[in-house]
Motif scaffolding. Structure first.
Motif, mmCIF file in Angstrom:
data_model
loop_
_atom_site.group_PDB
_atom_site.id
_atom_site.type_symbol
_atom_site.label_atom_id
_atom_site.label_comp_id
_atom_site.label_asym_id
_atom_site.label_seq_id
_atom_site.Cartn_x
_atom_site.Cartn_y
_atom_site.Cartn_z
ATOM 1 N N ASP A 161 -13.161 3.910 152.848
ATOM 2 C CA ASP A 161 -12.592 4.993 153.537
ATOM 3 C C ASP A 161 -11.114 5.198 153.509
ATOM 4 O O ASP A 161 -10.377 6.132 153.355
ATOM 5 C CB ASP A 161 -12.852 4.614 155.004
ATOM 6 N N ARG A 162 -10.550 3.905 153.528
ATOM 7 C CA ARG A 162 -9.021 4.078 153.247
ATOM 8 C C ARG A 162 -8.643 4.461 152.079
ATOM 9 O O ARG A 162 -7.582 5.155 151.831
ATOM 10 C CB ARG A 162 -8.597 2.534 153.592
ATOM 11 N N ARG A 204 -10.465 6.588 150.166
ATOM 12 C CA ARG A 204 -10.367 8.153 149.989
ATOM 13 C C ARG A 204 -9.416 8.779 151.024
ATOM 14 O O ARG A 204 -8.740 9.782 150.318
ATOM 15 C CB ARG A 204 -11.724 8.498 150.646
ATOM 16 N N THR A 205 -8.730 8.065 151.999
ATOM 17 C CA THR A 205 -7.945 8.902 152.755
ATOM 18 C C THR A 205 -6.323 8.839 151.803
ATOM 19 O O THR A 205 -5.831 10.039 151.749
ATOM 20 C CB THR A 205 -7.518 8.152 153.875
ATOM 21 N N THR A 206 -6.129 7.733 151.231
ATOM 22 C CA THR A 206 -4.917 7.860 150.766
ATOM 23 C C THR A 206 -5.024 8.665 149.366
ATOM 24 O O THR A 206 -4.007 9.330 148.779
ATOM 25 C CB THR A 206 -4.528 6.400 149.985
ATOM 26 N N LYS A 216 -6.837 11.357 149.002
ATOM 27 C CA LYS A 216 -6.873 12.825 149.559
ATOM 28 C C LYS A 216 -5.432 13.243 150.017
ATOM 29 O O LYS A 216 -5.043 14.293 149.511
ATOM 30 C CB LYS A 216 -7.859 12.855 150.856
#
Lengths: 1041, 347
Positions: free
Chosen positions: B323-324, B326-328, B330
């Motif tokens: 999840d992290r 993916r966030t970074t 993005k």
């Protein structure tokens, strides 16, 4: 009232962080703290804790920061607990926080933050209280549980309040000890005083926060809640006034506004106060960063408040502020919690505002919706609290078609969010079933995808939540095996986890559905008109066995894992039901014993078990007397007692709410009361039966007479009247019995049944059979006195009916006659001289038949088609047993002359001669050979065939196999009896007759080895033995073939 | 101008807008103002006449020049520039009616600053690097005698690095390195060294190390020199990561400890260098923390932030925190869509 998670960041955490950034911090320490704050803001609590561990050993980190590592760890853990979802992990964090603060205090008792650490320890009480309040808000809590949790939470808050209050007083006292004026040169003293001021501020803000938290333990809109909110607001306002130049003071102002926001819906004067606070705060500079953070949080509150206020001007102002913020948004606000909250609320505020726009503002509306759409799309791109809601917003009609690209998720969080969306959509109102099915299938697919993509560090409870959703979705989709497997896995492997209990419940329901379906298929297969397929039946039976085992297993697991909980009671109930279906009464009793004494289902289960025990008794008591294992009377008595006790206990439970007033009388209760009446009747206690029938509130007859809805099902009313009739007759309350009979007849007529007369006849026949069964049972149990009492009561009643001049029908008279005949049969000894008591009843039956014929002749009653022969044959039977052979034969011959093939009449004719044979031995011969007469041109018209010809006539007819053996047996019997007392015709032919009788039996054995099965073979055998004995041989009977 | 904007922005005061000037004003890097008449402009110096007395200022000491008769919106624009509000500055420069400008030096200023703002926006991740490069290239090609020329070359080099065209970037940095002033030489050599380093080959890394060493060997004092030497140290540490990661790590940590807390670009560069070194040393946990420093504290240094996000994405993935990651990722794609860290996954 919505309040996103960030909103719950307590004063303590923010202020603690601010306190830690005390004047005089080194640049390195300040950088370290800013870094730590940043990690927390991103939600990287684990990384923050790792950083603190690393910093402890890093030479580049200065001592100032190292000294407060445990303190900072405590703060981090508190924040992690606050944002966590699983209660056990949150409580673990709070426990760890306590440890870290305690360690800090132990090692740095004189540190300037020591007082703050003490305040944080008190803050842990607040956090625990928050957990209680959040648990109370959960949907699966009963009202009682919610109430208790809120009370527990309130108690923790009050405890914290006391601690903060004591600390506040302590700090006030400590502050007073400092001189009013401290020279600039006394830096240390100045710093110490500053620290005490900050500690005091922290405790004061904590006090106000606790009051706010306490307000949330009361119902929204309640006076208590309002009172606490006002108290909190006043305290915040006081601290703001006192500390308005400090960041902490500004936060107090923000929380003051939050209180006004929550008061405003019930008192509009608070709107202005709330917005006034917001404007004060939004005027603050954007730098340094902590001010920016405060302004962001304030703006979120502003937007939320504007949405609740709904006034167009307010909304407009909010939107303008939001748009200004987006233009100046910083890179770190792209995905921060506050940044996402702002965007989401900005979008929602716009949605609220556009509803107020007139038609001519289409361009403005379109422009604003574009802004909102951008905001929501941005939020959907970032995992967080608002991601799912943002997706839901994009599905609104305002953004039709803007759900974003329809691609598969690329990671676990996205898959979960999409799956939850699909699941939520299955609950949309008015959705066609196909759409619901589609969303359900989507949700299943996405959750399965999420399971495949789950990261190694995912919270196990999140996975369990998915498992629970899948359990439910499979169930809803009819995938019962999958549902059962998933729910069972959850219940067994993670009994304390999310969804375990509910998963167990669904698992049980799924197995039960499969079980019931298999039972239905078995029944259909067995009853198949094409002939039962043994292999198919075997397969289904194997399936039933397997499924039953699974059901029992999960039910036992559920009951043992969550004793006393509703799921456990359901499990016991299910085990009881299926045990009864599987005819495992002992197991059912065992499970009933394990059900909670206070379980609301216990009464119902007791009734089911009680009724099964009674059925068991009835079945056992009807077993043939010459059965290999005849029922022991003591066992039968015990069954009756068991049945009665269990039913009485069940009824006592279920009648309580009725007796207390307002309770519903259910069909189950009514049926159970009727069962108790029937038990009373069946066990020779008609007075008890009447008690149950006439009970003021729940008596079966009382309810039927009152027209209770609980009595409308099936044949309840008919059964009640029949039971009442028998009970009244038994105690010789003839008037009530007659009334019951009349009501019964009225009921059948009113049913609108086209064949009401036939139905009534059937009803009476069944009533007669019940009476016969009762007498038979009493006879087998050798309860002669009771038997005579029951019979005596009935006799009076039947006489009464027979004597009626009005109101009788064919059915009622026929029933009377048949009942008498049935009673006569019970007292009779076939094949022997008729006992006197039997003669009496045969005589009464005969008189009843005569009455029927008379009334028919007088056209006062009408017999159904085909009834005349039947009645005549029965009359002939009565006459036979009364010894009026000629009269009997006259009736039989009259029938057979016209309809020679009436087998019942042929049988009766043969029996009549046979019975006559006891007086005149030649009768046996006629019984064997038949009686002929001249009919027209036919000289030898056998009006009565006799046993020989009867057997020949039916030998090839499978349906008449029993009659064949009846004829052959009686033929042999007649020959044997004739041998014992030969008529003149066969004088000195005794041995020949005996030999012939022996042959009669043996030829049957040779030609029909089964000899008519268990009904006739034993009779043949005994007869042969008698013949052999008379021949002087050993009574060896039939040789085994 | 780049360095001046970053370091001196806080200290600069706003100049009151004057509709028309009767003189030119040369603002120097030492915050002095020379009220004069500019008489000559070249890539090396600006000549002026001050009440009949001629003088000149070397280009490396010129902060900015206010010309007589320049449109008032240029003042507004310069104010935005000092605050690094490049879009606002560009908007202001776009309002200038170039057809009304008769002074060629004013016209050159307008062209240059427009290109400069576009370049800054592109380097910050919000603009198109290629388009900005074209504009600056056009200026540098047409105005080789402008006092902005060397700065233009430097910015071009930065844009080419951002576009992954490191060899071409070297050429432009090379021109700046030939300037007669040590601070320009140092800056150019450091930039060239970073461009060589970004190419990732052993030969280029060795060349880069030589450049960094030459900067460290320069006997120049002053804050600017000190800052460049720090950057050179960081660059050298990057070169040595493969050979001696612990030494590189130690060197970077010293820089971090010594750097001015306000030198955000330095810190960003240092933490990224530290992160890379720690990765090489197999210390993923500390590398994560290093890159997180940039993401959390120094996110307003675009190229460094982009690099940090790139490394964070890989580390989060490696650590199983999808999840992290993916966030970074993005954030990298959204914030810096044209960055080399987004498009090619790095060098």
């Amino acid at each position: 009232m919505r309040c996103s998670r960030w909103c719950r960041v307590a004063a303590a955490c923010i202020i603690a962080g601010w306190l830690a950034m005390a004047a005089g911090s080194s640049d390195a320490a300040e950088e370290a703290r800013r870094f730590l704050d940043g990690l927390r803001e991103l939600g990287y609590y684990d990384t923050a804790l790792d950083y603190l561990d690393y910093a402890r050993n890093d030479s580049a980190v200065d001592k100032e920061f190292k000294d407060v590592i445990d303190y900072e760890a405590g703060l981090t853990l508190i924040e992690a607990a606050r944002r966590g979802r699983q209660t056990s992990i949150r409580e673990q964090h709070l426990g760890d926080a306590r440890t870290r603060f305690a360690k800090f205090l132990a090692e740095h008792a004189e540190h300037p933050l020591a007082a703050s650490a003490n305040t944080q320890l008190a803050n842990l009480l607040v956090e625990r209280g928050r957990i209680k309040v959040e648990q109370a808000a959960s949907d699966n809590r009963s009202p009682a549980e919610k109430k208790q949790l809120l009370e527990d939470g309130r108690a923790l808050y009050r405890e914290a309040e006391k601690v903060f209050d004591a600390l506040e007083k302590k700090f006030v006292a400590a502050l007073k000890k400092f001189p009013k004026l401290i020279p600039d040169t006394e830096k240390k003293l100045i710093d110490e005083r500053e620290q005490v001021r900050k500690d005091l501020l922290q405790s004061r803000l904590a006090l106000a926060s606790v009051l706010y938290e306490i307000s949330k333990t009361y119902e929204p809109g309640s006076a208590d809640r309002k009172k606490m909110l006002i108290a909190a607001a006043e305290m915040y306002a006081k601290w703001y006034d006192m500390y308005s130049t400090l960041l902490a003071g500004l936060y107090a102002h923000m929380w003051e506004a939050r209180c006004y926001k929550e008061l405003a819906p019930s008192d509009k004067t608070y709107w202005e106060k709330a917005f006034g606070c917001y404007e004060d705060l939004l005027d603050q500079p954007d730098d340094p960063q902590p001010f920016r953070d405060l302004k962001n949080k304030t703006l979120i509150l502003f937007l939320e408040t504007a949405q609740e206020n709904k006034a167009p001007k307010v909304l407009q102002d909010a939107i303008a502020k939001y748009r200004a913020w987006t233009k100046a948004a910083r890179p770190n606000e792209e995905s921060s919690a506050d940044g996402l909250a702002l965007r989401f609320n900005g979008g929602d505020t716009i949605l609220q505002y556009v509803k107020t726009l007139e038609q001519d503002k289409a361009k403005e509306k379109a422009d604003l919706l574009r802004v909102a759409k951008i905001a929501f799309i941005h939020v959907t791109d970032h995992p967080g609290e608002f991601q799912r809601q943002a997706r839901a917003r994009l599905r609104l009609p305002e953004f039709a078609g803007d759900e974003g690209p329809d691609t598969d998720p690329t990671n676990f969080a996205e898959a979960c969010d999409l799956a939850k969306d699909a699941l939520d959509r299955t609950q949309d109102e008015g959705l066609p079933e196909e759409e619901v099915a589609k969303f359900r299938a989507d949700a299943i697919r996405l959750y399965r995808l999420a399971m495949k993509m789950r990261p190694a560090d995912v919270d196990p409870e999140e996975i369990n939540t998915i498992r629970y959703y899948l359990t439910f979705l499979y169930w809803a989709s009819g995938d019962l095996y999958e549902s059962a497997v998933m729910g069972g896995f959850l219940a067994r492997k993670y009994p304390a986890g999310t969804g375990a209990r509910q998963g167990a419940r669904i698992c049980m329901a799924a197995w039960l559905t499969v079980y019931n379906d298999a039972r239905r298929r078995l029944k259909a297969a067995q009853a198949s008109q094409d002939g039962a397929d043994p292999e198919a039946i075997d397969r289904i039976e194997a399936e039933i066995k397997f499924v039953n085992a699974q059901m029992v297993d999960i039910a036992k697991h559920t009951a043992n894992t969550w004793p006393g909980e509703p799921e456990a009671e359901e499990a016991w109930g299910m085990l009881i039901r299926t045990s009864l279906i599987e005819d495992q009464l002992d197991a059912a009793r065992e499970y009933l014993g394990k059900m909670g004494a206070e379980s609301p289902k216990r009464g119902e289960m007791q009734l089911m078990v009680g009724q099964r025990i009674w059925s068991n008794y009835l079945a056992k008591s009807k077993m043939p007397e010459d059965d290999e294992n005849p029922p022991d009377p003591a066992t039968l008595d015990k069954l009756v007692v068991d049945a009665r006790t269990t039913l009485e206990e069940g009824v006592a439970r279920m009648r309580k709410p009725v007796d207390d007033g307002g309770g519903e009388i259910t069909y189950t209760l009514a049926a159970s009361v009727l069962s108790l009446a029937q038990i009373g009747l069946g066990s020779g206690q008609p007075d008890k039966a009447i008690q149950w029938l006439e009970d003021e509130k729940i008596g079966a007859l009382t309810l039927v007479k009152a027209g209770s809805a609980a009595t409308e099902r099936g044949k309840f009313r008919e059964q009640t009247y029949k039971t009442a009739l028998r009970a009244y007759v038994a105690v010789q309350k003839l008037k009530e019995a007659e009334e019951a009979m009349n009501l019964l007849e009225e009921l059948v007529k009113q049913s609108g049944d086209a064949d009401a007369a036939k139905t009534l006849t059937k009803t009476y026949i069944s009533l007669g059979r019940e009476l016969q069964d009762q007498l038979e049972r009493l006879r087998k149990e050798k309860k002669t006195a009771e038997m005579e009492k029951v019979a005596g009561g009935f006799e009076l009643f039947l006489d009464n009916i027979l004597k009626r001049e009005e109101g009788n029908t064919f059915s009622s008279l026929h029933w009377v006659a048949e009942t008498y005949r049935g009673m006569a049969t019970e007292f009779d000894r076939p094949g022997s001289k008729t006992p006197e008591q039997a003669k009496v009843y045969y005589g009464k039956a005969n008189a009843a038949y005569d009455t029927i014929f008379k009334l028919m002749k007088d056209k006062k009653i009408e017999a159904p088609a085909g009834a005349v022969d039947s009645i005549n044959i029965r009359k002939a039977k009565c006459l036979r047993r009364l010894g009026r052979y000629m009269d009997a034969l006259a009736i039989i011959k009259a029938i057979l002359r016209e309809r020679n093939m009436v087998l019942e009449a042929q049988l009766e004719g043969a029996y009549t001669y046979q019975d006559w044979g006891r007086e005149k031995s030649l009768g046996y011969d006629v019984a064997i050979k038949g009686k002929y007469e001249t009919k027209g041109k036919e000289k030898y018209f056998y009006v009565i065939w006799g046993w020989g010809k009867l057997a020949k006539r039916v030998i090839r007819s499978k349906p008449h196999k029993a009659i064949f053996h009846e004829a052959r047996y009686n033929l042999a019997l007649c020959r044997f009896n004739m041998a014992l007392n030969p008529p003149d015709k066969y004088k000195n032919k005794k041995s020949d007759l005996l030999a012939q009788a022996e042959k009669d039996v043996l030829i049957i054995q040779k030609l029909f080895p089964d000899m008519g099965g268990p009904q006739w073979q034993p009779k043949y055998n005994e007869l042969l033995k008698d013949i052999q004995e008379t021949q002087g041989k050993k009574r060896t009977g039939l040789k085994k073939q | 101008m780049k360095t001046r904007c970053l370091i001196l922005a806080v200290g600069l005061c706003l100049w009151a807008a004057v509709a028309a000037r009767a003189f030119d004003t040369i603002k120097t890097t030492s915050s002095t103002s020379i009220t004069c008449k500019v008489t000559a402009v070249s890539w090396k110096e600006v000549g002026y006449d001050q009440r009949g007395v001629p003088g000149s200022v070397p280009v490396n000491e010129v902060f900015t020049i206010f010309f007589e008769g320049e449109p008032s919106s240029m003042n507004t624009a310069r104010t935005h520039l000092t605050k690094a509000l490049y879009q606002e500055a560009l908007d202001s420069f776009n309002k200038v009616k170039t057809e009304d400008i008769t002074n060629e030096w004013i016209a050159q200023d307008v062209v240059f600053y427009k290109a400069f703002c576009a370049a800054k926006l592109a380097l910050g991740g919000t603009g198109d690097v290629v388009e900005a490069g074209k504009k600056m290239l056009a200026f540098a090609g047409q105005h080789t005698t402008s006092y902005h020329y060397l700065e233009a070359c430097e910015v071009l080099g930065d844009l080419l690095v951002a576009a992954g065209k490191f060899s071409a970037a070297e050429a432009y940095y090379g021109r700046v390195a030939k300037a007669p002033w040590p601070d320009f030489q140092m800056r150019a050599r450091v930039s060239m060294g970073m461009a060589l380093l970004a190419q990732g080959t052993a030969a280029k890394t060795a060349q880069a190390e030589q450049l960094f060493n030459s900067v460290l060997a320069m006997n120049v004092e002053g804050d600017l020199a000190k800052a460049q030497k720090m950057k050179a140290t960081l660059g050298k540490a990057r070169c040595q990561v493969d050979k001696d990661a612990p030494a590189a790590i130690a060197a970077v940590k010293r820089i971090i400890a010594d750097a001015d807390p306000e030198a955000v670009e330095m810190h960003a560069l240092a933490y990224n260098t530290l992160g890379v070194a720690l990765l090489k040393a197999g210390n993923d946990g500390e590398a994560l923390l290093a890159f997180l420093h940039v993401h959390v504290l120094y996110f307003n240094v675009p190229n460094a932030h982009g690099e940090a996000l790139f490394h964070l994405t890989k580390l989060w993935t490696k650590m199983g925190k999808a999840d992290r990651a993916r966030t970074t990722k993005k954030l990298l794609q959204d914030r810096y869509p044209n960055s080399r860290w987004t498009q090619t996954g790095g060098a």
